[in-house]
Design a protein around this motif. Structure first.
Motif, mmCIF file in Angstrom:
data_model
loop_
_atom_site.group_PDB
_atom_site.id
_atom_site.type_symbol
_atom_site.label_atom_id
_atom_site.label_comp_id
_atom_site.label_asym_id
_atom_site.label_seq_id
_atom_site.Cartn_x
_atom_site.Cartn_y
_atom_site.Cartn_z
ATOM 1 N N ILE B 210 0.849 -1.199 0.000
ATOM 2 C CA ILE B 210 0.000 0.000 0.000
ATOM 3 C C ILE B 210 0.887 1.253 0.000
ATOM 4 C CG2 ILE B 210 -1.688 1.317 1.375
ATOM 5 C CD1 ILE B 210 -2.740 -1.508 2.309
ATOM 6 N N LEU B 211 1.944 1.219 0.842
ATOM 7 C CA LEU B 211 2.833 2.382 0.925
ATOM 8 C C LEU B 211 3.624 2.570 -0.368
ATOM 9 C CD1 LEU B 211 4.124 2.060 4.605
ATOM 10 C CD2 LEU B 211 2.450 3.651 3.699
ATOM 11 N N VAL B 212 4.067 1.452 -0.981
ATOM 12 C CA VAL B 212 4.819 1.552 -2.241
ATOM 13 C C VAL B 212 3.909 2.107 -3.341
ATOM 14 C CG1 VAL B 212 5.881 0.171 -4.084
ATOM 15 C CG2 VAL B 212 6.579 -0.168 -1.732
ATOM 16 N N GLY B 213 2.654 1.635 -3.386
ATOM 17 C CA GLY B 213 1.692 2.146 -4.363
ATOM 18 C C GLY B 213 1.496 3.643 -4.186
ATOM 19 N N SER B 214 1.345 4.093 -2.932
ATOM 20 C CA SER B 214 1.162 5.530 -2.664
ATOM 21 C C SER B 214 2.412 6.311 -3.069
ATOM 22 C CB SER B 214 0.884 5.760 -1.176
ATOM 23 O OG SER B 214 -0.115 4.888 -0.739
ATOM 24 N N THR B 215 3.597 5.743 -2.748
ATOM 25 C CA THR B 215 4.852 6.424 -3.113
ATOM 26 C C THR B 215 4.972 6.527 -4.635
ATOM 27 O OG1 THR B 215 5.783 5.273 -1.216
ATOM 28 C CG2 THR B 215 7.326 6.480 -2.568
ATOM 29 N N GLN B 216 4.530 5.459 -5.323
ATOM 30 C CA GLN B 216 4.580 5.458 -6.788
ATOM 31 C C GLN B 216 3.700 6.593 -7.333
ATOM 32 O OE1 GLN B 216 6.343 3.080 -8.682
ATOM 33 N NE2 GLN B 216 5.708 3.961 -10.639
ATOM 34 N N VAL B 217 2.497 6.758 -6.741
ATOM 35 C CA VAL B 217 1.608 7.854 -7.161
ATOM 36 C C VAL B 217 2.332 9.190 -6.992
ATOM 37 C CG1 VAL B 217 -0.519 9.111 -6.604
ATOM 38 C CG2 VAL B 217 -0.545 6.632 -6.644
ATOM 39 N N ILE B 232 -1.870 7.115 -13.883
ATOM 40 C CA ILE B 232 -1.057 7.099 -12.663
ATOM 41 C C ILE B 232 -1.610 6.094 -11.645
ATOM 42 C CG2 ILE B 232 -0.328 8.486 -10.660
ATOM 43 C CD1 ILE B 232 -0.036 10.854 -12.556
ATOM 44 N N LEU B 233 -2.936 6.153 -11.454
ATOM 45 C CA LEU B 233 -3.546 5.295 -10.436
ATOM 46 C C LEU B 233 -3.442 3.816 -10.802
ATOM 47 C CD1 LEU B 233 -4.893 6.138 -7.819
ATOM 48 C CD2 LEU B 233 -7.084 5.660 -8.891
ATOM 49 N N LEU B 234 -3.710 3.520 -12.089
ATOM 50 C CA LEU B 234 -3.665 2.128 -12.560
ATOM 51 C C LEU B 234 -2.244 1.568 -12.420
ATOM 52 C CD1 LEU B 234 -5.134 -0.226 -14.080
ATOM 53 C CD2 LEU B 234 -4.309 0.796 -16.181
ATOM 54 N N ILE B 235 -1.259 2.322 -12.915
ATOM 55 C CA ILE B 235 0.140 1.850 -12.862
ATOM 56 C C ILE B 235 0.601 1.719 -11.411
ATOM 57 C CG2 ILE B 235 2.540 2.418 -13.480
ATOM 58 C CD1 ILE B 235 1.376 3.725 -16.025
ATOM 59 N N ALA B 236 0.234 2.699 -10.565
ATOM 60 C CA ALA B 236 0.643 2.635 -9.154
ATOM 61 C C ALA B 236 0.022 1.422 -8.474
ATOM 62 C CB ALA B 236 0.238 3.913 -8.431
ATOM 63 N N ALA B 237 -1.251 1.122 -8.834
ATOM 64 C CA ALA B 237 -1.917 -0.051 -8.240
ATOM 65 C C ALA B 237 -1.206 -1.333 -8.651
ATOM 66 C CB ALA B 237 -3.374 -0.097 -8.673
ATOM 67 N N VAL B 238 -0.860 -1.431 -9.953
ATOM 68 C CA VAL B 238 -0.152 -2.639 -10.430
ATOM 69 C C VAL B 238 1.226 -2.732 -9.754
ATOM 70 C CG1 VAL B 238 0.853 -3.754 -12.463
ATOM 71 C CG2 VAL B 238 -1.404 -2.729 -12.611
ATOM 72 N N CYS B 239 1.932 -1.581 -9.657
ATOM 73 C CA CYS B 239 3.252 -1.581 -9.002
ATOM 74 C C CYS B 239 3.119 -2.034 -7.549
ATOM 75 C CB CYS B 239 3.889 -0.196 -9.047
ATOM 76 S SG CYS B 239 4.542 0.203 -10.656
#
Lengths: 176, 348
Positions: B210-217, B232-239
């Motif tokens: 969850i934190l990595v996804g937020s950091t990716q955003v 951004i949201l889709l890629i961050a969710a996949v990451c």
């Protein structure tokens, strides 16, 4: 009203066995618990049956908790596999043993063997942790009971040690 | 049979039969494996909060339903409050996606031709173009099926998780009841250790994701100041999700984003921006997030991790990659307990 022969036969169910909660209430560890808390405990304990000569646990093996004898007899012995086995105590219904393992990662200091077919109630470390997490006051009461039991055992061991020293001719002064 | 073959072959036969039966059962339950594993993740994530609610007198099932409801409402609120440019955009049809990707890869190919002429002889660029285009087109063909299975799982996962939360402990007690006296305490200790280790690992990993996804955003939003960044949201969710897979995860998430950008015709600078953002998120993960949340790690050797990832990937694909580490650590705990017990019997 005293049951006559016929009714006595119909309703005879053998020697009365205490309910789990009744057995648990008589144990020093759980004496402070309310009837509601005993019901919670009843759902957490494990009831196991052991045949004659079957080991309940073995010396030096990792231990997970304590056992309460509901019916039958259990021997606590040292060096159970050798010919010079030492019987430390003979326990009967209502007695309990292995409570030190309730505190966590410990190995068994002796072996417990069923002398006759016995029904035991097991109460284990993960169950105690669960009680502490979910019902803190109940957990505190059990821990208090456990401390009392361990203190009682320590006092008994100290008295025995004192007797041994006195038998060997040491004076009271040297004990202090 | 015993007289003909003796005891040992009979035992081998029995073990083989058991393994075959297990393999068949494994194939049969493979369909249910995805929702089951996902439910297990949900259970471990919700467990600490369920315990807090249980302490206040609520039963486990009701506590889970309340948490599920709150999570659903929370996600809806977050999505509705999110700025329009952050939300998922339409990807267009399969044909345009493939065409765009072929065009983009053609540009890359020409760049490779000029700068690295030796690669042209082996036809790497050609193969890459064909395969990537085929992959893109296959992905779009599978989209309806994936969406259907996603919605089926969306209903199935909370359903399984509810019963796991409500009856899991009772089931465990019944399972322990079946264990013979000789192995009773050992199995209790083992179950408890596995539960603690896997629980700590999964919870740690989920929080990390969850934190990595937020950091990716965050990193992609920063990158969008300099270059064009979309989905951004889709890629961050996949990451975030792929981050569950050690070592490979961050690369997989970035590759997904790069393919998406190629297919939607974004300039190559957007991919550079994406790579920089992913590197930034990965760096933040390694320096700050992972040390803080993964204190109870499963303690597997990096070589073992690589090996189990290969095996997991071969057997079950992406799902295998996700569950490889928890399964390996479970096997490790069981092995340790049996070995300790064996050593004890050898000594005494």
């Amino acid at each position: 009203m005293k049951a006559d022969g016929i009714w006595g036969n119909i309703f005879r169910i053998g020697p009365r066995k205490d309910s789990l909660a009744e057995t648990l209430q008589n144990i020093l560890l759980f004496q402070e618990l309310s009837p509601k808390e005993l019901k919670i405990l009843e759902r957490l304990v494990h009831v196991r049956t052991y045949d004659v000569g079957e080991p309940v646990f073995v010396e030096t093996e990792p231990g997970a908790g304590m056992y309460i004898i509901r019916t039958g007899r259990v021997d606590i012995v040292l060096q159970h596999r050798s010919e010079n086995r030492i019987v430390l105590s003979e326990l009967a219904a209502g007695d309990f043993f292995g409570e030190m393992a309730l505190l966590g990662d410990t190995t068994r200091s002796a072996t417990a063997i069923a002398r006759e077919r016995s029904e035991l109630i097991g109460f284990f470390h993960p169950d105690l942790v669960e009680i502490i997490n979910l019902h803190p006051s109940m957990g505190a009461n059990i821990c208090l009971g456990l401390s009392k039991t361990l203190a009682e055992r320590l006092r008994y061991t100290n008295a025995q040690l004192r007797d041994v020293w006195q038998m060997r001719g040491h004076s009271e002064e040297s004990l202090r | 049979v015993k007289n003909l073959f003796g005891d040992a072959p009979l035992r081998i036969l029995a073990i083989t039969a058991l393994l075959v039966a297990l393999f068949l059962a494994f194939l049969a339950i493979q369909i249910l494996l995805v929702p089951f594993v996902a439910a297990l993740f949900v259970v471990y994530l919700f467990e600490p909060v369920v315990i807090v609610l249980q302490r206040r007198g609520m039963d486990r099932g009701r506590a889970f339903l309340i948490l599920l409801g709150l999570s659903f409402v929370g996600i809806v609120i977050i999505l509705s409050l999110m700025p329009q440019w952050l939300r998922q955009e339409t990807l267009g049809s399969s044909t345009t996606f493939t065409e765009r990707m072929s065009h983009q890869l053609g540009t890359v190919e020409r760049w490779v031709d000029i700068r690295l002429p030796m690669l042209q002889s082996s036809g790497i660029a050609d193969q890459l173009t064909t395969r990537a285009a085929a992959l893109g087109s296959r992905l779009f063909e599978q989209v309806p099926g994936l969406i259907t299975s996603f919605f089926v799982n969306l209903l199935l996962v909370p359903f399984i998780a509810y019963f796991m939360i409500r009856d899991g402990k009772t089931l465990k007690r019944h399972a322990v009841k079946l264990v013979p006296n000789r192995y009773f305490e050992m199995s209790l200790i083992m179950f408890n250790r596995i539960d603690q280790q896997i629980g700590a690992y999964l919870r740690g990993r989920l929080i990390e994701c969850i934190l990595v996804g937020s950091t990716q955003v965050l990193c992609m939003v920063i990158a969008s100041v300099f270059v064009d960044q979309r989905y951004i949201l889709l890629i961050a969710a996949v990451c975030g999700i792929t981050n569950m897979i050690p070592y490979l995860g961050p690369v997989m998430g970035t590759v997904f984003g790069a393919i998406l950008y190629l297919g939607t015709g974004l300039p190559i600078t957007s991919i550079y921006g994406l790579i920089a953002a992913s590197a930034g998120a990965h760096l933040m993960d390694n320096i700050f997030i992972a040390p803080a949340v993964l204190s109870h790690n499963v303690d597997l050797h990096p070589l073992t991790v690589a090996l189990v990832l290969v095996i997991g990937g071969e057997l079950l694909g992406t799902l295998g990659l996700l569950i490889a580490i928890p399964v390996a650590s479970t096997i490790k705990v069981i092995g340790q307990e049996f070995y300790a017990n064996y050593q004890l019997h050898v000594r005494t």
